[in-house]
Design an enzyme around this catalytic site. Structure first.
Site, mmCIF file in Angstrom:
data_model
loop_
_atom_site.group_PDB
_atom_site.id
_atom_site.type_symbol
_atom_site.label_atom_id
_atom_site.label_comp_id
_atom_site.label_asym_id
_atom_site.label_seq_id
_atom_site.Cartn_x
_atom_site.Cartn_y
_atom_site.Cartn_z
ATOM 1 N N SER A 1 -60.830 -5.606 -4.486
ATOM 2 C CA SER A 1 -60.653 -5.044 -3.144
ATOM 3 C C SER A 1 -60.278 -3.573 -3.219
ATOM 4 C CB SER A 1 -59.538 -5.826 -2.428
ATOM 5 O OG SER A 1 -59.168 -5.185 -1.225
ATOM 6 N N TYR B 1 -50.426 -9.671 -2.247
ATOM 7 C CA TYR B 1 -51.873 -9.939 -2.253
ATOM 8 C C TYR B 1 -52.586 -8.824 -3.027
ATOM 9 C CZ TYR B 1 -56.657 -9.331 -0.891
ATOM 10 O OH TYR B 1 -58.004 -9.105 -0.945
ATOM 11 N N LYS C 1 -54.739 -8.611 -6.947
ATOM 12 C CA LYS C 1 -56.061 -8.046 -7.255
ATOM 13 C C LYS C 1 -55.936 -7.070 -8.425
ATOM 14 C CE LYS C 1 -58.456 -10.263 -4.243
ATOM 15 N NZ LYS C 1 -59.402 -11.310 -4.691
HETATM 16 C C1 WQD Z 1 -58.476 -3.015 9.868
HETATM 17 C C2 WQD Z 1 -57.915 -1.952 10.815
HETATM 18 C C3 WQD Z 1 -55.588 -2.247 11.293
HETATM 19 C C4 WQD Z 1 -55.987 -6.015 13.435
HETATM 20 C C5 WQD Z 1 -57.255 -6.076 4.801
HETATM 21 C C6 WQD Z 1 -56.943 -6.247 3.330
HETATM 22 C C7 WQD Z 1 -58.215 -6.143 2.541
HETATM 23 C C8 WQD Z 1 -59.182 -7.157 3.073
HETATM 24 C C9 WQD Z 1 -59.504 -6.835 4.532
HETATM 25 C C10 WQD Z 1 -58.951 -9.320 2.065
HETATM 26 C C11 WQD Z 1 -56.537 -1.467 10.403
HETATM 27 C C12 WQD Z 1 -56.425 -2.423 12.560
HETATM 28 C C13 WQD Z 1 -56.260 -4.858 12.716
HETATM 29 C C14 WQD Z 1 -55.544 -5.917 14.781
HETATM 30 C C15 WQD Z 1 -55.662 -3.526 14.618
HETATM 31 N N1 WQD Z 1 -58.627 -8.447 3.026
HETATM 32 N N2 WQD Z 1 -56.102 -3.648 13.303
HETATM 33 N N3 WQD Z 1 -55.396 -4.669 15.325
HETATM 34 O O1 WQD Z 1 -55.928 -4.121 6.709
HETATM 35 O O2 WQD Z 1 -58.016 -2.678 6.354
HETATM 36 O O3 WQD Z 1 -57.721 -4.764 5.018
HETATM 37 O O4 WQD Z 1 -58.251 -6.965 5.239
HETATM 38 O O5 WQD Z 1 -59.733 -9.205 1.173
HETATM 39 O O6 WQD Z 1 -57.935 -6.409 1.191
HETATM 40 O O7 WQD Z 1 -56.075 -5.221 2.915
HETATM 41 O O8 WQD Z 1 -58.219 -4.920 7.444
HETATM 42 O O9 WQD Z 1 -59.043 -5.957 9.525
HETATM 43 O O10 WQD Z 1 -56.578 -6.218 8.936
HETATM 44 O O11 WQD Z 1 -57.449 -3.992 9.691
HETATM 45 O O12 WQD Z 1 -55.510 -2.401 15.150
HETATM 46 O O13 WQD Z 1 -55.275 -6.937 15.497
HETATM 47 O O14 WQD Z 1 -57.759 -2.536 12.109
HETATM 48 O O15 WQD Z 1 -54.401 -1.522 11.590
HETATM 49 O O16 WQD Z 1 -56.448 -0.095 10.724
HETATM 50 P P1 WQD Z 1 -57.381 -4.030 6.418
HETATM 51 P P2 WQD Z 1 -57.806 -5.361 8.929
#
Ligand code: WQD
Length: 336
Positions: free
Chosen positions: A125, A150, A154
């Protein structure tokens, strides 16, 4: 026909990769413990490809079960997705994450090597980079101290693999995913978040479907064009295809070292507000959202430099953000 083991093959990325493997002429056997998916995903795969992959319900923390699995089976390569992956949950339950994500990896590798299985694709990741100092992010960017157990699993997984490839006859490609989103065009498989979605796109589509009241946008005070955080959202089908390219590189002996790393993204960053506007455009709906505080541990921006994957894997993302959001919405509508 070459036979590939896909662990976590009933999961979001795993199921889409099984479809692409079967479409590419591989025989597939899936291991999944069904802890974060449903057995019905098998039916979706079969409906798409006409082929029901072998499926073995198995917990990779069960060392004996892992060793017994390989008895009497000839496996040409392994794509390893099976892991716990909720960032927030990992902070609350670190031992669950270390036992599952690291323990399973060790048992799987030992059983593979005991059975002469020498090609391994590891689901890594972009989270290993933390907030990279330079954008776009290349594979040479330094691995930073993980923000969560998590993310640490990785990093540790990659380190274990580097050590094992130095000591054993094992060839590994670690694919560092950016943000996988979307669903197969058939809407027969897709992302199945059990419980309240942690990731952005499932929350967006569930809000649009009326399942969630409104989307909380975690912060609009980041140093970005519109203040919201930027990510590289890659269609899960493009991501799945990258696994086929990586697997064939290993099976054909084209790898240039025993452990290789590739960033798998589109190379384009999109802010949360840009994603919301794109979703409203492709769905024709107004999305209810509210700006709230930042989420702890989130980084400002990440998007991939994909030039090495493009050149060495002969792979490039073909679908764009609109395609991915359209497919995610179609999947959500089908799964009321
Ligand atoms: C994306 C953006 C949030 C939810 C994580 C893991 C990564 C992979 C993907 C597993 C961010 C914003 C999110 C919400 C929001 N996971 N957001 N409101 O955090 O980039 O990555 O998930 O393999 O390893 O680290 O993904 O989709 O959670 O967030 O504003 O209800 O959307 O702050 O900027 P992230 P995400």
């Amino acid at each position: 026909m070459r036979k590939i083991l896909v662990t976590g093959g009933l999961g979001f990325i795993g199921s889409h990769t099984v479809v692409e493997l079967q479409n590419s002429g591989y025989e597939v056997v899936i291991i999944d413990d069904l802890s974060n998916t449903r057995r019905e995903v098998l039916d979706g795969i079969e409906a798409i490809t006409g082929n029901a992959p072998d499926f073995v319900e198995l917990d990779l923390r069960d060392k004996n079960a892992v060793f017994n699995f390989f008895q009497g089976r000839h496996i040409d390569g392994v794509i390893h997705f099976a892991a716990s992956k909720a960032v927030g949950e990992s902070v609350e339950k670190p031992l669950l994450y270390y036992e599952n994500n690291i323990g399973s990896l060790v048992y799987l590798l030992k059983a593979m090597l005991d059975n002469d299985v020498r090609s391994f694709i590891f689901s890594s990741s972009c989270t290993v980079y933390g907030q990279a100092d330079e954008l776009p992010i290349t594979e040479n960017a330094p691995v930073k101290k993980a923000e969560s157990p998590y993310g640490n699993t990785k990093q540790i997984g990659e380190e274990i693999l580097e050590d094992v490839t130095k000591a054993e006859n094992l060839n590994v490609i670690a694919l560092r995913y950016f943000n996988p989103i979307g669903a197969h065009e058939s809407a027969l498989i897709g992302e199945l978040p059990l419980g309240i979605p942690q990731n952005l796109i499932p929350f967006v589509t569930q809000t649009a479907a009326g399942i969630r009241e409104e989307l909380s946008v975690f912060g609009d005070d980041y140093p970005t064009s519109d203040g919201t955080a930027v990510r590289d959202y890659i269609h899960v089908v493009d991501l799945a295809k990258a696994h086929i390219s990586a697997l064939e590189r290993l099976l054909e002996g084209r790898n240039k070292s025993k452990m290789e790393f590739f960033n798998v993204g589109t190379g384009k960053g999109s802010s949360v507000l840009e994603v919301i506007k794109a979703f409203e455009r492709v769905s024709g709906l107004d999305l209810r959202y509210r700006i709230v505080d930042r989420r702890a541990g989130d980084i400002t921006a990440a998007f991939a430099d994909t030039s090495i994957a493009n050149r060495e894997l002969g792979w490039k993302a073909e679908l764009n953000l609109d395609d991915a959001l359209r497919s995610a919405w179609k999947w959500q509508q089908k799964n009321k």
